[in-house]
Write a protein that holds these residues in place. Structure first.
Motif, short mmCIF file in Angstrom:
data_model
loop_
_atom_site.label_atom_id
_atom_site.label_comp_id
_atom_site.label_asym_id
_atom_site.label_seq_id
_atom_site.Cartn_x
_atom_site.Cartn_y
_atom_site.Cartn_z
N ARG A 1 0.82 -1.21 -0.03
CA ARG A 1 -0.09 0.04 -0.03
C ARG A 1 0.96 1.32 -0.01
O ARG A 1 1.95 1.23 0.38
CB ARG A 1 -0.98 0.31 1.20
CG ARG A 1 -2.04 -1.04 1.09
CD ARG A 1 -2.96 -0.92 -0.07
NE ARG A 1 -4.02 -2.02 -0.24
CZ ARG A 1 -3.74 -3.15 -0.93
NH1 ARG A 1 -2.60 -3.11 -1.68
NH2 ARG A 1 -4.84 -4.10 -0.94
N VAL A 2 0.26 2.29 -0.47
CA VAL A 2 0.84 3.66 -0.39
C VAL A 2 1.26 4.02 0.96
O VAL A 2 0.28 4.22 1.82
CB VAL A 2 0.19 4.62 -1.41
CG1 VAL A 2 1.02 6.01 -1.23
CG2 VAL A 2 -0.10 4.16 -2.71
N ALA A 3 2.55 4.43 1.23
CA ALA A 3 2.87 4.89 2.46
C ALA A 3 3.07 6.37 2.46
O ALA A 3 2.73 7.05 3.51
CB ALA A 3 4.13 4.35 3.04
N SER A 4 3.66 6.82 1.33
CA SER A 4 3.60 8.29 1.03
C SER A 4 3.76 8.68 -0.28
O SER A 4 4.18 7.77 -0.80
CB SER A 4 4.78 8.80 1.86
OG SER A 4 6.20 8.31 1.52
N LEU A 5 3.45 9.91 -0.60
CA LEU A 5 3.50 10.05 -1.91
C LEU A 5 3.89 11.68 -2.03
O LEU A 5 3.45 12.58 -1.17
CB LEU A 5 2.41 9.95 -2.69
CG LEU A 5 1.26 10.50 -2.59
CD1 LEU A 5 0.71 11.46 -3.54
CD2 LEU A 5 0.17 9.23 -2.37
N ASP A 6 4.61 12.25 -2.92
CA ASP A 6 4.67 13.47 -3.42
C ASP A 6 4.22 13.73 -4.53
O ASP A 6 4.78 13.54 -5.75
CB ASP A 6 6.50 13.68 -3.42
CG ASP A 6 6.70 15.22 -3.54
OD1 ASP A 6 5.97 16.25 -4.28
OD2 ASP A 6 7.54 15.67 -3.10
N GLU A 7 2.85 14.39 -4.53
CA GLU A 7 2.45 14.59 -5.90
C GLU A 7 2.87 15.45 -6.74
O GLU A 7 2.81 15.29 -7.92
CB GLU A 7 0.87 15.13 -5.53
CG GLU A 7 -0.02 14.01 -4.89
CD GLU A 7 -1.49 14.46 -4.42
OE1 GLU A 7 -1.92 15.09 -5.55
OE2 GLU A 7 -1.97 14.31 -3.38
N ALA A 8 3.49 16.43 -6.38
CA ALA A 8 4.45 17.45 -7.12
C ALA A 8 5.51 16.77 -8.15
O ALA A 8 5.75 16.99 -9.03
CB ALA A 8 4.77 18.62 -6.25
N LEU A 9 6.22 15.97 -7.32
CA LEU A 9 7.16 15.20 -8.05
C LEU A 9 6.78 13.82 -8.65
O LEU A 9 7.68 13.05 -9.33
CB LEU A 9 8.31 15.02 -6.89
CG LEU A 9 9.06 16.16 -6.46
CD1 LEU A 9 10.03 15.75 -5.47
CD2 LEU A 9 9.55 17.07 -7.38
#
Length: 99
Positions: free
Chosen positions: A70-78
């Motif tokens: 599962r997604v733990a963290s994301l940087d939508e800009a990058l």
């Protein structure tokens, strides 16, 4: 779909597929990418992580044969994403019949 939604969905799909068991076919990769694009585009209610993880839950439930992180963290800009493995009782989850 917006370019940002496609880019983010593709990044999550790639990260998910790298750890999914059994390995995903091209058809399943396209299906999970489309599912994630819709989740990103919906933007209603829950935050991005919750929407993406809920979409992965639905994808796996629908197939009843694949498990993955599962997604733990994301940087939508990058467009970068970090995944976390799921486990039950300290053991990784397995496809085809659970524990």
């Amino acid at each position: 779909m917006t370019t940002d939604a496609r880019r983010l969905a593709a990044a999550v799909t790639d990260a998910y597929a790298a750890q999914a068991k059994p390995p995903l076919t091209q058809e399943l990769l396209a299906k999970v990418r489309e599912t994630l694009e819709r989740a990103v585009e919906s933007g209603a209610g829950a935050d991005s992580l919750e929407r993406l993880n809920a979409a992965l839950d639905a994808f796996e439930t629908d197939l009843d044969a694949v498990v993955g992180p599962r997604v733990a963290s994301l940087d939508e800009a990058l467009g970068t994403v970090a995944m976390r493995s799921r486990s039950e009782a300290g053991q990784p989850l397995r496809a085809f019949g659970g524990q």
